[in-house]
Design an enzyme around this catalytic site. Structure first.
Site, short mmCIF file in Angstrom:
data_model
loop_
_atom_site.label_atom_id
_atom_site.label_comp_id
_atom_site.label_asym_id
_atom_site.label_seq_id
_atom_site.Cartn_x
_atom_site.Cartn_y
_atom_site.Cartn_z
N TYR A 141 0.82 -1.21 0.00
CA TYR A 141 0.00 0.00 0.00
C TYR A 141 0.86 1.27 0.00
CZ TYR A 141 -4.73 -1.77 0.52
OH TYR A 141 -5.96 -2.33 0.29
N LYS A 187 2.12 -15.03 3.44
CA LYS A 187 2.36 -15.85 2.25
C LYS A 187 3.85 -16.18 2.24
CE LYS A 187 1.07 -17.72 -1.69
NZ LYS A 187 0.24 -18.94 -1.72
N ASP A 219 -3.90 -17.94 1.25
CA ASP A 219 -4.87 -18.64 0.39
C ASP A 219 -5.67 -19.65 1.20
OD1 ASP A 219 -2.48 -20.02 0.72
OD2 ASP A 219 -2.38 -20.78 -1.34
N ASP A 243 -6.99 -6.51 3.81
CA ASP A 243 -8.00 -5.87 2.97
C ASP A 243 -8.91 -6.94 2.36
OD1 ASP A 243 -9.30 -3.86 1.40
OD2 ASP A 243 -8.12 -4.54 -0.32
N ASP A 247 -13.05 -8.40 3.63
CA ASP A 247 -14.25 -8.46 2.79
C ASP A 247 -14.85 -9.87 2.81
OD1 ASP A 247 -13.91 -5.77 2.01
OD2 ASP A 247 -14.59 -6.19 -0.03
C1 IPM Z 1 -10.67 -0.75 2.84
C2 IPM Z 1 -10.76 -0.21 1.43
C3 IPM Z 1 -9.55 0.67 1.18
C4 IPM Z 1 -8.32 -0.21 1.29
C5 IPM Z 1 -9.58 1.44 -0.14
C6 IPM Z 1 -10.84 2.24 -0.31
C7 IPM Z 1 -8.37 2.30 -0.30
O1 IPM Z 1 -10.90 -1.23 0.52
O2 IPM Z 1 -10.61 0.06 3.78
O3 IPM Z 1 -10.71 -1.97 2.99
O4 IPM Z 1 -7.93 -0.86 0.31
O5 IPM Z 1 -7.73 -0.25 2.37
MG MG Z 2 -11.16 -3.17 1.41
#
Ligand code: IPM
Ligand code: MG
Length: 365
Positions: A141, A187, A219, A243, A247
């Protein structure tokens, strides 16, 4: 208690969910005698439109001068083709870096009324309570060099010892207050950065022999989170993997609209829902405000040690879901479909009721 809070509603559904969260914040603060001073400012695409940059120096210094920052969401198709440093997302990354927010906490737990809202089976999900601890200011990042030409693109995955040590220490300290178990995700079978991560995490672990530490490749972790999420308590991981895994873990809560987050550093703290700006439903009063409201609960607890306020907000959300109220993202036939503002009103009503019942000693959590 006097608290200075900067509000950065941002883009898309950001302003709508932030407004709902602020309503709960104000009510809770009043009940618990906290004197709140809120200042609102632009971030992301909305800042770019007005000032030509997604984050101005003024807004940044306003954040430096606050006890906490609450953010909605940034991003939108209008700004997708801007140069990297002008994109709405760049504002968020700059803010994280500038405020030194290296700890990102994303709790993925199940509200039992939502067991059916997930794409995963209820029996797989039941009683899951994972805390994703994502390192937030290192990794690809922020690594240099980075860039692309017509023929090539490149980024740099990098971690310093100090960066790994401080997040690992935080994980082990937090584990003492939870089930005493940390899974470090990397990883290391492919990446040197991850080999280094693993080595440093194990070195720090020597100071915490009472904590159980396991390593897992990312993974495999992605697969295990949907196969058997209950096996995890704290997942400690690099920025990029965190990240992605957060999700995936959002599906445990039933929707990305349910996942809150806290980003903490030595001196500053920022709270935001994990979901994005969802431009497709922006301005339609459809967005789920619960992740933003939960982020406020996290703020009370992590920044201001007002655990009771946080507890009642969570109980109010739980009650609202038990009563069958759902925004579109978590709606199933048989539920009561509500808008963003209706959801906020019902949570507020439940908050007030639970608070009053507790004050009378009728109801204990
Ligand atoms: C998160 C988002 C951010 C990230 C983006 C919007 C930059 O996906 O906070 O998870 O990748 O960290
Ligand atoms: Mg994210």
């Amino acid at each position: 208690m006097n608290l200075k809070i900067t509000l950065l509603p941002g883009d898309g559904i950001g302003p709508e969910v932030t407004e709902a969260a602020v309503a709960v914040l104000k009510t809770a603060a009043e009940k618990f005698n906290a004197n709140i001073r809120l200042t609102e400012a632009l971030i992301g695409g909305s800042s770019y439109e007005k000032y030509g940059v997604p984050l101005t120096d003024e807004v940044l210094s306003q954040c430096y001068d606050s006890d906490a920052v609450i953010l909605g969401a940034v991003g939108g198709w209008q700004w997708e083709n801007l140069p990297h440093n002008l994109k709405p997302e760049a504002a968020l990354l700059k803010l994280r870096k500038a405020l030194g927010l290296f700890i990102n906490i994303r709790p993925a737990k199940v509200y039992s009324p939502l067991l059916d809202a997930s794409s995963l089976k209820p029996e797989v999900l039941k009683d899951t309570d994972i805390l994703i601890l994502r390192e937030l200011t290192g990794d690809v990042y922020f690594g240099e060099p980075r860039g692309y030409t017509d023929d090539e693109g490149w980024n740099t995955m990098t971690y310093t010892r100090e960066e790994v040590e401080r997040i690992a220490r935080y994980a082990f300290e937090l584990a003492k207050k939870r089930s005493g178990k940390v899974t470090s995700v990397d990883k290391a079978n492919v990446l040197e950065t991850s080999q280094f991560w693993r080595k440093v995490v194990h070195e720090i672990h020597q100071d915490y022999s009472e904590i159980e530490l396991n390593d897992m490749y990312v993974d495999n972790a992605a697969m295990q989170i949907v196969r058997d999420p209950k096996q995890f308590d704290i997942i400690l991981t690099q920025n990029l993997f965190g990240d992605i895994l957060s999700d995936i873990a959002a599906m445990i809560t039933g929707s990305l609209g349910m996942l809150p987050s806290a980003s903490l550093g030595k001196d500053y703290a920022l709270y935001e829902p994990v979901h994005g700006s969802a431009p497709d439903i922006a301005g339609k009063n459809k967005a789920n405000p619960l992740a933003a409201i939960e982020s406020v609960a996290m703020m009370f607890s992590y920044s201001f040690q007002m655990d009771k306020a946080a507890e009642i907000i969570e109980a109010a959300i739980d009650k609202t879901l038990q009563q069958g109220y759902r925004t579109a993202d978590i709606y199933f036939p048989g539920n009561i479909l509500v808008s963003t503002t209706e959801m906020k009103d019902i949570v507020l009503e439940n908050f007030n009721r639970i608070y009053d019942e507790q004050a009378l000693g009728v109801f204990t959590l």
